[in-house]
Design an enzyme around this catalytic site. Structure first.
Site, mmCIF file in Angstrom:
data_model
loop_
_atom_site.group_PDB
_atom_site.id
_atom_site.type_symbol
_atom_site.label_atom_id
_atom_site.label_comp_id
_atom_site.label_asym_id
_atom_site.label_seq_id
_atom_site.Cartn_x
_atom_site.Cartn_y
_atom_site.Cartn_z
ATOM 1 N N LYS A 169 3.264 2.510 -4.475
ATOM 2 C CA LYS A 169 2.109 1.887 -4.740
ATOM 3 C C LYS A 169 2.752 0.350 -6.238
ATOM 4 O O LYS A 169 3.034 0.617 -7.051
ATOM 5 C CB LYS A 169 1.678 2.798 -5.520
ATOM 6 C CG LYS A 169 0.879 4.134 -4.992
ATOM 7 C CD LYS A 169 0.553 5.057 -5.475
ATOM 8 C CE LYS A 169 1.659 5.828 -6.783
ATOM 9 N NZ LYS A 169 0.470 6.911 -6.966
ATOM 10 N N THR A 180 -9.244 2.331 -15.049
ATOM 11 C CA THR A 180 -8.095 2.975 -13.901
ATOM 12 C C THR A 180 -7.801 3.741 -14.284
ATOM 13 O O THR A 180 -7.530 4.461 -12.681
ATOM 14 C CB THR A 180 -7.771 1.492 -13.636
ATOM 15 O OG1 THR A 180 -6.523 1.782 -14.593
ATOM 16 C CG2 THR A 180 -7.641 0.206 -12.900
ATOM 17 N N GLY A 183 -7.130 7.509 -13.698
ATOM 18 C CA GLY A 183 -7.208 8.137 -11.887
ATOM 19 C C GLY A 183 -6.797 7.957 -10.443
ATOM 20 O O GLY A 183 -7.008 8.491 -9.545
ATOM 21 N N THR A 184 -6.848 6.674 -10.712
ATOM 22 C CA THR A 184 -6.262 5.882 -9.356
ATOM 23 C C THR A 184 -5.396 6.499 -9.197
ATOM 24 O O THR A 184 -5.489 6.822 -7.199
ATOM 25 C CB THR A 184 -5.720 4.419 -10.024
ATOM 26 O OG1 THR A 184 -6.449 3.791 -10.662
ATOM 27 C CG2 THR A 184 -5.221 3.497 -8.835
ATOM 28 N N GLY A 185 -4.668 6.858 -8.860
ATOM 29 C CA GLY A 185 -3.035 7.443 -8.523
ATOM 30 C C GLY A 185 -3.672 9.007 -7.624
ATOM 31 O O GLY A 185 -3.448 9.212 -6.556
ATOM 32 N N CYS A 186 -4.114 9.705 -9.386
ATOM 33 C CA CYS A 186 -4.874 10.948 -7.802
ATOM 34 C C CYS A 186 -5.708 11.371 -6.428
ATOM 35 O O CYS A 186 -5.835 11.466 -5.843
ATOM 36 C CB CYS A 186 -5.349 12.059 -8.859
ATOM 37 S SG CYS A 186 -4.841 12.191 -10.988
#
Length: 267
Positions: free
Chosen positions: A179, A210, A212-215
């Site tokens: 990412k 932003t 919580g983007t990765g989860c």
């Protein structure tokens, strides 16, 4: 549309709880609902967390994590598994063992630190992630900080994405999604299995909310895999979903607010 009474695909998230609702188990389940799958959970840790950061974290005993996993998988079954915060080497190894015996694709989000820079994985657990968890992953989704944690390789430009992916693939996942959101300019991610390569680009939105983007991205990928999509299609669809969620992220509390998991439902 699914016929009334017919169960949707089932996705299990193995991760920590975010009391603020923006990341972790809460973000995973919201994402799964928004994407039409049935979300189930194995909670590995409880955090006291809000828009300003993580004020405390308490991992659950290995036996509690194992019991949750067996309870769900043995009775209900799963079409995909997603892992997030695993906190300790003991939990990483237990979860890797459980996953290795489950016939379903696995998305590993190797969570190392929170959006605010709070550590969510013990340094002693990194070797277990490398040697036990990544080898059972269908897709691993590290961000640039997690790539550096796991491999020592630091990405400073888009040209570094490919060698970074190769460094992570060396630990055994079938696919890796590097990412690139922390780079400047257009948000570009690299998906590869070592042979096929896809660069996923999206406009960068001027929105600081932003959390919580990765989860959310990892859960969206798992949702696509549970529906039977191939990895490139699942990741492409997930990228589109999370880009919209970032664009609609909203202020909450005094710090960084969450992405909007229900943005499509609101349109």
């Amino acid at each position: 549309m699914r016929p009334a009474g017919q169960a949707p695909p089932r996705v299990l998230t193995v991760a920590g709880s975010d009391s603020g609702g923006g990341a972790g188990i809460q973000a995973d389940l919201k994402t799964m609902l928004a994407l039409g799958v049935h979300g189930m959970s194995v909670i590995t840790a409880v955090t006291a967390q809000n828009s300003l950061g993580v004020q405390g974290a308490w991992e659950l005993p290995v036996e509690a994590v194992r019991a949750q996993y067996r309870s769900v998988v043995d009775d209900i079954g799963v079409q995909a598994v997603k892992t997030g915060m695993l906190a300790s080497a003991e939990l990483v190894e237990a979860v890797a063992e459980l996953i290795s015996g489950t016939d379903a694709p696995v998305v590993v989000d190797p969570v190392g630190v929170s959006k605010h820079g709070d550590p969510l994985l013990a340094a002693s657990a990194l070797d277990s992630v490398r040697t036990r968890l990544l080898p059972v992953a269908t897709v691993a989704t590290p961000n640039l900080d997690e790539v550096a944690q796991l491999t020592g390789f630091r990405v400073t430009s888009e040209a570094d994405l490919r060698p970074a992916a190769e460094a992570v693939l060396a630990y055994g996942p079938q696919w890796v999604l590097i990412k690139g959101g922390h780079l400047t300019g257009e948000a570009v991610d690299l998906l590869t299995d070592g042979e096929q390569e896809f660069r996923l680009r999206a406009p960068r939105h001027d929105n600081r909310h932003t959390h919580g983007t990765g989860c959310t991205l990892a859960s969206a990928i798992a949702s696509g895999l549970a529906k039977g999509l191939a990895v490139p299609e699942a990741v492409t669809a997930a990228k589109e979903y999370v880009t919209g969620a970032i664009a609609h992220g909203f202020a909450l509390g005094a710090g960084i607010g969450p992405v909007d998991h229900g943005w499509r439902l609101e349109q």
